[in-house]
Design a protein around this motif. Structure first.
Motif, PDB file in Angstrom:
ATOM      1  N   ALA A 123      56.805  39.257  35.278  1.00  0.00           N
ATOM      2  CA  ALA A 123      55.373  38.698  35.044  1.00  0.00           C
ATOM      3  C   ALA A 123      54.726  39.594  34.250  1.00  0.00           C
ATOM      4  O   ALA A 123      53.641  39.499  33.493  1.00  0.00           O
ATOM      5  CB  ALA A 123      55.578  38.431  35.846  1.00  0.00           C
ATOM      6  N   GLU A 127      54.097  38.122  30.935  1.00  0.00           N
ATOM      7  CA  GLU A 127      53.072  36.973  31.483  1.00  0.00           C
ATOM      8  C   GLU A 127      51.697  36.132  30.188  1.00  0.00           C
ATOM      9  O   GLU A 127      50.883  36.042  30.535  1.00  0.00           O
ATOM     10  CB  GLU A 127      52.314  38.083  32.570  1.00  0.00           C
ATOM     11  CG  GLU A 127      51.241  39.323  32.066  1.00  0.00           C
ATOM     12  CD  GLU A 127      50.897  39.785  33.560  1.00  0.00           C
ATOM     13  OE1 GLU A 127      50.883  39.319  34.263  1.00  0.00           O
ATOM     14  OE2 GLU A 127      50.609  41.028  33.258  1.00  0.00           O
ATOM     15  N   PRO A 134      51.370  33.508  40.719  1.00  0.00           N
ATOM     16  CA  PRO A 134      52.572  34.662  41.009  1.00  0.00           C
ATOM     17  C   PRO A 134      53.662  33.641  42.457  1.00  0.00           C
ATOM     18  O   PRO A 134      55.343  34.241  41.702  1.00  0.00           O
ATOM     19  CB  PRO A 134      51.478  35.224  42.379  1.00  0.00           C
ATOM     20  CG  PRO A 134      50.093  35.153  42.042  1.00  0.00           C
ATOM     21  CD  PRO A 134      50.500  34.436  41.302  1.00  0.00           C
ATOM     22  N   TRP A 137      55.820  32.909  39.182  1.00  0.00           N
ATOM     23  CA  TRP A 137      56.881  33.710  38.638  1.00  0.00           C
ATOM     24  C   TRP A 137      57.951  34.383  39.610  1.00  0.00           C
ATOM     25  O   TRP A 137      59.335  35.016  39.564  1.00  0.00           O
ATOM     26  CB  TRP A 137      56.104  35.233  38.134  1.00  0.00           C
ATOM     27  CG  TRP A 137      55.499  35.598  37.019  1.00  0.00           C
ATOM     28  CD1 TRP A 137      53.882  35.269  37.762  1.00  0.00           C
ATOM     29  CD2 TRP A 137      55.858  35.428  35.956  1.00  0.00           C
ATOM     30  NE1 TRP A 137      53.370  35.153  35.838  1.00  0.00           N
ATOM     31  CE2 TRP A 137      54.706  35.008  34.657  1.00  0.00           C
ATOM     32  CE3 TRP A 137      56.951  35.132  35.609  1.00  0.00           C
ATOM     33  CZ2 TRP A 137      54.860  35.433  33.884  1.00  0.00           C
ATOM     34  CZ3 TRP A 137      57.120  35.570  34.157  1.00  0.00           C
ATOM     35  CH2 TRP A 137      56.110  35.648  33.038  1.00  0.00           C
ATOM     36  N   THR A 141      61.316  34.358  39.263  1.00  0.00           N
ATOM     37  CA  THR A 141      62.617  35.425  38.700  1.00  0.00           C
ATOM     38  C   THR A 141      63.677  35.205  39.921  1.00  0.00           C
ATOM     39  O   THR A 141      64.727  35.122  39.023  1.00  0.00           O
ATOM     40  CB  THR A 141      62.089  36.188  39.405  1.00  0.00           C
ATOM     41  OG1 THR A 141      61.035  37.004  38.864  1.00  0.00           O
ATOM     42  CG2 THR A 141      62.366  38.235  39.907  1.00  0.00           C
TER      43      THR A 141
END
Length: 207
Positions: A123, A127, A134, A137, A141
């Motif tokens: 992020a 971002e 969140p 992300w 990930t």
């Protein structure tokens, strides 16, 4: 810190120009051997020797023009110099062929370490261009870690079992295409966890 904006075509040329130059050089010299200082070198090694300084110059120019480099760009440059340099110095192309494996294992390892520590480092890098909540992300990930591991395995299988030309084609075009396909395939994730417009606007400084 955001870097300075430059012409997108110039940026694309600086990022992918060296790789394309390596592809062209290899394609023209792949069946040739050259004797330099009493040592015989393949076209692959000489193409690698030309690629390293070209990559260094292109990255430095990009840094000079934009004022910043992404961590992935820095890591890639370091591994190019190290593994490419070992291939030229030892006259052994295997080191350069292992370079993508090391890059993707490094990226996967760094992202995994971030998750373990409760940090979403992806992020921090993306971002600005991809605002998400969140939880989005975290999912991205995890998927990207698996994808990087898969790319590392694919690179090892291809360079160990297939021809040099097949590996060069994979490195030049296949890895980029697979990366694009991966991010396009995450469209539903981006849509589901995108920040509401009012939150994006709230992040912007007041005039």
């Amino acid at each position: 810190m955001a870097g300075r904006k430059i012409n997108p075509w110039l940026k694309l040329g600086l990022e992918f120009g060296p790789v394309l130059a390596f592809f062209i050089a290899f394609s023209r010299m792949k069946d040739l051997h050259y004797t330099i200082g009493g040592t015989e070198y393949s076209g692959f090694i000489l193409a690698t020797a030309g690629f390293i300084p070209l990559m260094v110059v292109a990255t430095l120019v990009l840094w000079r023009l934009t004022g910043r480099l992404a961590p992935m760009q820095v890591a890639t440059l370091v591994l190019v110099v190290v593994f490419g340099g070992l291939s030229v110095w030892l006259n052994d192309e295997r080191f350069f062929k292992m370079k993508p494996t090391m890059i993707y294992l490094l990226f996967a390892g760094v992202l995994s370490l971030g998750l373990i520590r409760g940090k979403i480092w992806l992020a921090l890098v993306m971002e600005e261009v991809l605002p998400m909540r969140p939880e989005g992300w975290v999912i991205l990930t995890r998927r990207l870690i698996g994808f990087f591991f898969a790319l590392a395995v694919a690179n090892e299988v291809i360079w160990r079992t297939m021809s040099d030309q097949t590996w060069v084609n994979f490195k030049t075009f296949g890895l980029t295409a697979l990366m694009m396909v991966f991010f396009f395939s995450q469209a539903k994730l981006f849509e589901k966890y995108a920040l509401p417009e009012e939150e994006k606007a709230g992040d912007e400084p007041e005039a």
